[in-house]
Enzyme design. Structure first.
Site, PDB file in Angstrom:
ATOM      1  CG  ASP A  52      -1.951  -1.121   1.145  1.00 32.26           C
ATOM      2  OD1 ASP A  52      -2.524  -1.339   0.056  1.00 32.26           O
ATOM      3  OD2 ASP A  52      -2.167  -1.786   2.176  1.00 32.26           O
ATOM      4  CE1 TYR A 110       4.090  -6.843   3.542  1.00 27.76           C
ATOM      5  CE2 TYR A 110       3.605  -9.188   3.675  1.00 27.76           C
ATOM      6  CZ  TYR A 110       3.575  -7.996   2.983  1.00 27.76           C
ATOM      7  OH  TYR A 110       3.040  -7.959   1.719  1.00 27.76           O
TER       8      TYR A 110
END
Length: 245
Positions: A52, A110
């Site tokens: 994003d 992540y």
């Protein structure tokens, strides 16, 4: 010839990874560089997944089919010479035509960085400046709730459009980086849009003392996004690596 690219980028000045009209994106910038190398012929870059707006990557992966036959070393150098300094090709590998950057992926990792100390303007685009104390001890215990196979519908913002929100998380931990800086580490077979930022957000809420471990477990099992409603800011999140079969 199909090539696998490992890519690092600073997402600060981009509107996310995925190409979209009238906005600067990582994908569009990469494809422009690829076009210049590929005899001015446009090619679509197939990534392991999208990140994003303002999210960073140390090891994003994507594959591309080129008309030219070029060594991995020369392709890496050619692409980097046509990219801005906030995007860098870390590695180039030749792969089979059956390989797919998304569908061949085995796991992704992540990391999310947060600063609990004094506001740091130098790191404002790379570490979430929370700047208050949290109960890290309780958060370290609570994050283990996410381990294993679960339906993460409660942590997916657009869950109404998702038929399958079941994912497996194999690592979920919090480590101290420095005096007031911590990192959340998540590794799994895949993650849904905003899932990690929503999980970090609810853990922050727990660290503030607004919910407890039992309530967090109930929220996960509820599959109801309205029970969480907290999304951590994008700038602390990094796609660290993608592992393949």
């Amino acid at each position: 010839m199909r090539y696998l690219l490992t890519i690092s980028y600073d997402g600060t000045n981009y509107c996310g990874y995925q190409a979209q009209p009238n906005f600067p994106t990582i994908q569009e910038t990469l494809e422009m560089a690829i076009k210049k190398v590929n005899n001015n012929k446009k090619r679509i870059l197939q990534s392991s997944g999208r990140t994003d707006k303002k999210v960073h990557a140390l090891g994003q992966c994507a594959h591309v089919d080129l008309d030219i036959d070029i060594t991995s070393k020369k392709l890496k150098r050619a692409l980097n010479s046509n990219l801005p300094n906030d995007i860098h090709i870390v590695k180039v590998e030749k792969v089979s035509n059956e390989f797919h950057a998304r569908y061949s992926a085995k796991s992704k990792e992540y990391r999310y960085f947060i600063n609990l100390g004094e506001y740091n303007p130098i790191e404002r685009n790379y570490v979430f400046q929370y700047n208050y104390k949290l109960d890290i001890k309780k958060m370290k215990k609570a994050i283990k709730i996410f381990l294993g196979v679960h339906d993460f519908r409660a942590f997916v913002t657009e869950n109404k459009d998702k038929k399958n929100c079941v994912r497996k998380i194999t690592r979920a931990s919090i480590k101290k980086v420095s005096k007031d800086k911590y990192v959340f580490i998540f590794k799994g077979n895949g993650f849904l849009r905003y899932q990690i930022r929503n999980m970090v957000g609810i853990l922050i809420k727990l660290g503030e003392g607004k919910i407890d471990r039992k309530e967090l477990k109930e929220i996960l099992e509820s599959k109801n996004r309205e029970k969480t409603g907290v999304t951590a800011k994008a700038e602390g999140l990094y796609l660290v690596r993608v592992e393949y079969k």
